[in-house]
Design an enzyme around this catalytic site. Sequence first.
Site, PDB file in Angstrom:
ATOM      1  N   CYS A 332      25.299  -5.129  41.779  1.00  0.00           N
ATOM      2  CA  CYS A 332      26.640  -6.535  41.474  1.00  0.00           C
ATOM      3  C   CYS A 332      26.911  -6.456  42.877  1.00  0.00           C
ATOM      4  CB  CYS A 332      27.202  -7.050  40.831  1.00  0.00           C
ATOM      5  SG  CYS A 332      28.148  -8.623  40.539  1.00  0.00           S
ATOM      6  N   HIS A 434      24.788  -4.173  35.631  1.00  0.00           N
ATOM      7  CA  HIS A 434      26.423  -3.536  34.672  1.00  0.00           C
ATOM      8  C   HIS A 434      26.328  -2.556  34.358  1.00  0.00           C
ATOM      9  CE1 HIS A 434      29.645  -5.810  37.542  1.00  0.00           C
ATOM     10  NE2 HIS A 434      28.456  -7.287  36.953  1.00  0.00           N
TER      11      HIS A 434
END
Length: 493
Positions: A332, A434
């Site tokens: 991310c 994630h």
Amino acid sequence: MANFHLMVQGTTSDAGKSTLVTALCRLLAQRGLSVAPFKPQNMALNSAVTREGHEIGRAQAVQAYAAGIEPHVDMNPILLKPNTDTGAQVIIHGKAIDNMNAVGYHQYKHIAKQAALASYYRLAGQYDAIIIEGAGSPAEINLRDRDIANMGFAEAIDCPVIIIADIDKGGVFAHLVGTLDLLSQSEQDRVIGFVINRFRGDLSLLQPGLDWLEQRTGKPVLGVLPYLKGFYLESEDAVAHSPIKEHHATKLNVVIPIMPRTSNHTDWDALKLHPEVQVTLVKENSPIPPADLVILPGSKSVQSDLAFLRKQGWPEYLQKHLRYGGKLMGICGGFQMLGETIYDPHGLENAQKGTQSAGLGYIPMTTRLEKEKQLTQQIGKLIALDEKTTVTGYEIHCGISRFHHPITSLIELKNGQFDGFISHDEAIIGTYLHGIFDHPEALNSLLLWAGLNPTDTFNYDHYRNTQIDRLSDNTEYQLDIDALIERCKRFRQ
């Protein structure tokens, strides 16, 4: 409406509120009750995404898992994600509405309270029981006005309260007596008892103190929960310690920098718990040890955290690390940092609009921060490493990344889209996903890529479930759950 509800408040942060709510959710579900967790206001950088694409605190997702239900945005209607020391992104009903400083949010609380109440009453209409988690301490004098996280909310819904304190920190009797004493009389009246958490030793030596506490306050001690050595539960906010394992047992060294706004630190829990992997977390002004794999984690303030990494000497370290055959991964925000440019045209993470930062330059990619946050659960195949390997996870990011020329994607998603990047020499990978290590197939493939051939398959979901069972079994042994249910039902009768 729900048959009963109960709020767990703590004398301090990290007193054990989240763990007790998790245990109660599992125990009530085992009794055949439909039970939902609820936290009116959560401040954390560790969040989860619901199936509907809403963002909630990670702790409420874990508590829903313990209750055997799907996480829902109503379980955490207000989420605050700090992006500076004095400000935070305010998320209402799963969607970011604005960045506010502390004063601005205090003025906004009357609106936020209505959102919290609406969510609570929707849950109460669907479940037999609602177990509510407070935030911090109810005795913070400066936060009592317009409180929606602790007693202010309990009074609004007329809810009984348990106060929990961590004896391992010391001063447990002062914490409990002082907290109760700082509450108003109506607030004190709704406290139905105390729970003492993380006790180790001979309980008979504690008994005189328990007797004194009950006589002094007129409130019963409902239970003394033991210190569970080696216990694991996903951390709500603070980055959890990574234990040092026996050197002969570990075969892969993973190093992760901890930045001021590191987010979603549960991303590496499966690695931390794997018996053959040693995870080392490197904090500010700490020496950076040698590594087989370096992971740049998620960040709530990518540009400022990237500046932090530069100040700490990470670019030079990474160049040497890659030159000597090490592997590098960005997740991310860390993925964005590996690109060439990060642009913030709307001032989402900066005081000024149009701020632009140079990335680390390992991926031919530009990231532009946009107002609309990407919030999705994902499933796919880790095609760059093994096209048969299943990968699961979730996306939470404002950045939209575009590559300057054709690249090799890391993941093919079930919806037909692609995610991530892998370099031609396979030394560097990046992803927006994630939880990428959580699925056992993906974990094994990524460990093979990093240089470890695992001798066994580690199932993170199974491990998490056994830990919640361990927690609930110990809680049931120390607390009379059926008597607690009756206390809640009789409240206000």
